[in-house]
Design an enzyme around this catalytic site. Structure first.
Site, PDB file in Angstrom:
ATOM      1  N   SER A   1      10.246 -12.665  45.966  1.00 19.39           N
ATOM      2  CA  SER A   1      10.941 -13.715  46.720  1.00 19.39           C
ATOM      3  C   SER A   1      10.244 -13.962  48.052  1.00 19.39           C
ATOM      4  O   SER A   1       9.556 -13.081  48.574  1.00 19.39           O
ATOM      5  CB  SER A   1      12.374 -13.257  47.002  1.00 19.39           C
ATOM      6  OG  SER A   1      13.070 -14.219  47.753  1.00 19.39           O
TER       7      SER A   1
ATOM      8  N   TYR B   1      19.556  -7.589  50.136  1.00 24.33           N
ATOM      9  CA  TYR B   1      18.861  -8.299  49.040  1.00 24.33           C
ATOM     10  C   TYR B   1      17.379  -8.442  49.376  1.00 24.33           C
ATOM     11  O   TYR B   1      16.504  -8.123  48.561  1.00 24.33           O
ATOM     12  CB  TYR B   1      19.496  -9.680  48.821  1.00 24.33           C
ATOM     13  CG  TYR B   1      18.694 -10.553  47.880  1.00 24.33           C
ATOM     14  CD1 TYR B   1      18.756 -10.379  46.507  1.00 24.33           C
ATOM     15  CD2 TYR B   1      17.849 -11.562  48.379  1.00 24.33           C
ATOM     16  CE1 TYR B   1      18.000 -11.166  45.647  1.00 24.33           C
ATOM     17  CE2 TYR B   1      17.098 -12.350  47.529  1.00 24.33           C
ATOM     18  CZ  TYR B   1      17.173 -12.151  46.164  1.00 24.33           C
ATOM     19  OH  TYR B   1      16.416 -12.926  45.310  1.00 24.33           O
TER      20      TYR B   1
HETATM   21  O1  NJP Z   1      19.373 -16.719  38.926  1.00 27.82           O
HETATM   22  P1  NJP Z   1      20.375 -16.772  37.690  1.00 27.82           P
HETATM   23  P2  NJP Z   1      17.799 -16.999  39.080  1.00 27.82           P
HETATM   24  N1  NJP Z   1      20.674  -7.108  32.529  1.00 27.82           N
HETATM   25  O2  NJP Z   1      21.630 -16.222  38.249  1.00 27.82           O
HETATM   26  C1  NJP Z   1      20.136 -11.800  34.441  1.00 27.82           C
HETATM   27  C2  NJP Z   1      15.145 -14.295  41.929  1.00 27.82           C
HETATM   28  N2  NJP Z   1      15.131 -15.298  42.993  1.00 27.82           N
HETATM   29  O3  NJP Z   1      17.184 -17.592  37.888  1.00 27.82           O
HETATM   30  O4  NJP Z   1      22.702 -10.705  31.867  1.00 27.82           O
HETATM   31  C3  NJP Z   1      20.035  -8.173  32.035  1.00 27.82           C
HETATM   32  O5  NJP Z   1      20.357 -18.116  37.066  1.00 27.82           O
HETATM   33  C4  NJP Z   1      21.209 -12.822  34.097  1.00 27.82           C
HETATM   34  O6  NJP Z   1      21.571 -12.721  32.720  1.00 27.82           O
HETATM   35  P3  NJP Z   1      22.988 -12.136  32.158  1.00 27.82           P
HETATM   36  C5  NJP Z   1      16.420 -13.519  41.720  1.00 27.82           C
HETATM   37  O7  NJP Z   1      16.563 -12.468  42.657  1.00 27.82           O
HETATM   38  C6  NJP Z   1      15.965 -16.350  42.963  1.00 27.82           C
HETATM   39  O8  NJP Z   1      17.650 -17.676  40.377  1.00 27.82           O
HETATM   40  O9  NJP Z   1      23.201 -12.945  30.917  1.00 27.82           O
HETATM   41  N3  NJP Z   1      19.952  -9.357  32.674  1.00 27.82           N
HETATM   42  C7  NJP Z   1      20.461 -14.126  34.318  1.00 27.82           C
HETATM   43  O10 NJP Z   1      19.740 -14.483  33.166  1.00 27.82           O
HETATM   44  C8  NJP Z   1      16.169 -12.994  40.317  1.00 27.82           C
HETATM   45  O11 NJP Z   1      15.369 -11.836  40.346  1.00 27.82           O
HETATM   46  C9  NJP Z   1      15.902 -17.295  43.974  1.00 27.82           C
HETATM   47  O12 NJP Z   1      24.011 -12.345  33.224  1.00 27.82           O
HETATM   48  C10 NJP Z   1      20.578  -9.450  33.856  1.00 27.82           C
HETATM   49  C11 NJP Z   1      19.458 -13.769  35.430  1.00 27.82           C
HETATM   50  O13 NJP Z   1      19.453 -12.330  35.558  1.00 27.82           O
HETATM   51  C12 NJP Z   1      15.384 -14.118  39.652  1.00 27.82           C
HETATM   52  O14 NJP Z   1      14.935 -14.961  40.705  1.00 27.82           O
HETATM   53  C13 NJP Z   1      14.988 -17.162  44.986  1.00 27.82           C
HETATM   54  C14 NJP Z   1      21.262  -8.376  34.439  1.00 27.82           C
HETATM   55  C15 NJP Z   1      19.854 -14.383  36.766  1.00 27.82           C
HETATM   56  O15 NJP Z   1      19.750 -15.754  36.636  1.00 27.82           O
HETATM   57  C16 NJP Z   1      16.146 -14.959  38.662  1.00 27.82           C
HETATM   58  O16 NJP Z   1      17.307 -15.505  39.276  1.00 27.82           O
HETATM   59  C17 NJP Z   1      14.145 -16.092  44.999  1.00 27.82           C
HETATM   60  C18 NJP Z   1      21.307  -7.171  33.718  1.00 27.82           C
HETATM   61  N4  NJP Z   1      21.951  -6.087  34.187  1.00 27.82           N
HETATM   62  C19 NJP Z   1      14.203 -15.163  43.994  1.00 27.82           C
HETATM   63  N5  NJP Z   1      21.770  -8.792  35.627  1.00 27.82           N
HETATM   64  C20 NJP Z   1      16.800 -18.468  44.018  1.00 27.82           C
HETATM   65  N6  NJP Z   1      17.545 -18.788  42.962  1.00 27.82           N
HETATM   66  O17 NJP Z   1      16.822 -19.149  45.079  1.00 27.82           O
HETATM   67  C21 NJP Z   1      21.413 -10.081  35.781  1.00 27.82           C
HETATM   68  O18 NJP Z   1      13.265 -15.982  45.997  1.00 27.82           O
HETATM   69  N7  NJP Z   1      20.692 -10.484  34.714  1.00 27.82           N
END
Ligand code: NJP
Length: 223
Positions: free
Chosen positions: A135, A147
């Site tokens: 990030s 975070y």
């Molecule tokens: O967010 P979101 P993003 N086991 O909420 C999964 C980083 N980031 O695409 O398990 C397996 O749409 C969850 O899946 P589910 C951020 O830190 C973002 O933005 O079905 N999977 C979902 O697919 C992260 O590292 C921004 O709930 C797990 C996904 O994670 C990455 O981008 C800026 C899980 C989250 O999707 C993707 O986030 C930045 C588990 N225990 C970095 N827990 C931004 N959006 O602005 C969660 O710099 N997931």
């Protein structure tokens, strides 16, 4: 033969967009997330080159099983994108919630380590590529942000892992976006980076010749 990428956090946002973009670029895609229904629907949409592998990345055994199933199904794994991540509701240190930190650190730090640990035996066979979502918050200072500190870990770990993996021809890329329009936020962010923009960066990183290791891609909104 088509190459295979396993993507964690593939049920929404950056991971979902990356699955579509990688499939379009000719990759097989193995989709990991806890939301079985969402990754199965995405796999149906993409077709035969996609495989849904429900998995909680905080459980090392589940990550190992997902990698084994992807290898069995597609014949090998050439790239693993550790993208799953989460934030906290309560900001700051004085005002933060230690239980939320615990859960976030489990996903953003420990599960990234688990994914790398489980992926290396597979990637060694293909001289493969490990990618991880860092990030802008992992490059800069954000007042009281736990975070952000987890993403500083990701950036440091990514560099260290790259030095370990280069010994056998492996590569590591840290994908470092600013604010992206995903479910990470409660409100839509239409003028910020779109998940497809980040997906394009991932496809760029995994499409380079063996001589080029793209170590980091830093993407900022342009508004
Ligand atoms: O967010 P979101 P993003 N086991 O909420 C999964 C980083 N980031 O695409 O398990 C397996 O749409 C969850 O899946 P589910 C951020 O830190 C973002 O933005 O079905 N999977 C979902 O697919 C992260 O590292 C921004 O709930 C797990 C996904 O994670 C990455 O981008 C800026 C899980 C989250 O999707 C993707 O986030 C930045 C588990 N225990 C970095 N827990 C931004 N959006 O602005 C969660 O710099 N997931």
């Amino acid at each position: 033969m088509a190459k295979t990428i396993l993507i964690t956090g593939a049920s929404s946002g950056i991971g979902e967009a990356t699955a579509r973009a990688a499939a379009k670029a000719g990759w097989n895609v193995a989709l990991c997330a806890r939301s079985k229904d969402k990754i199965e629907a995405l796999a149906d949409e993409i077709g035969d080159t996609a495989l849904a592998l429900p998995c909680d990345v905080t459980k090392l055994d589940e990550t190992r099983q997902a990698l084994d199933k992807a290898t069995e199904h597609f014949g090998g794994v050439d790239a693993v994108y550790a993208n799953a991540g989460t934030g906290v509701e309560k900001p700051g240190v004085e005002t933060g919630d230690p239980q939320e930190w615990h859960d976030m650190i489990h996903v953003n730090i420990l599960a990234v380590l688990y994914s790398a640990h489980a992926a290396i035996p597979h990637l060694k066979k293909t001289k493969g590529h490990f990618l991880v979502t860092g990030s802008k918050a992992g490059r800069d200072t954000f007042k009281g942000s736990v975070y952000s500190a987890t993403k500083h870990f990701v950036h440091g770990f990514g560099e260290n892992l790259a030095e370990e993996m280069r010994e056998w021809g492996g590569r590591v890329t840290v994908i470092a976006p600013g604010m992206v329009n995903t479910a990470f936020f409660d409100e839509p962010k239409p003028s910020k980076i779109q998940p497809e923009d980040v997906a394009n960066a991932v496809v760029y990183a995994i499409s380079q010749p063996d001589t080029a290791a793209v170590r980091e891609i830093y993407i900022m909104p342009n508004d």
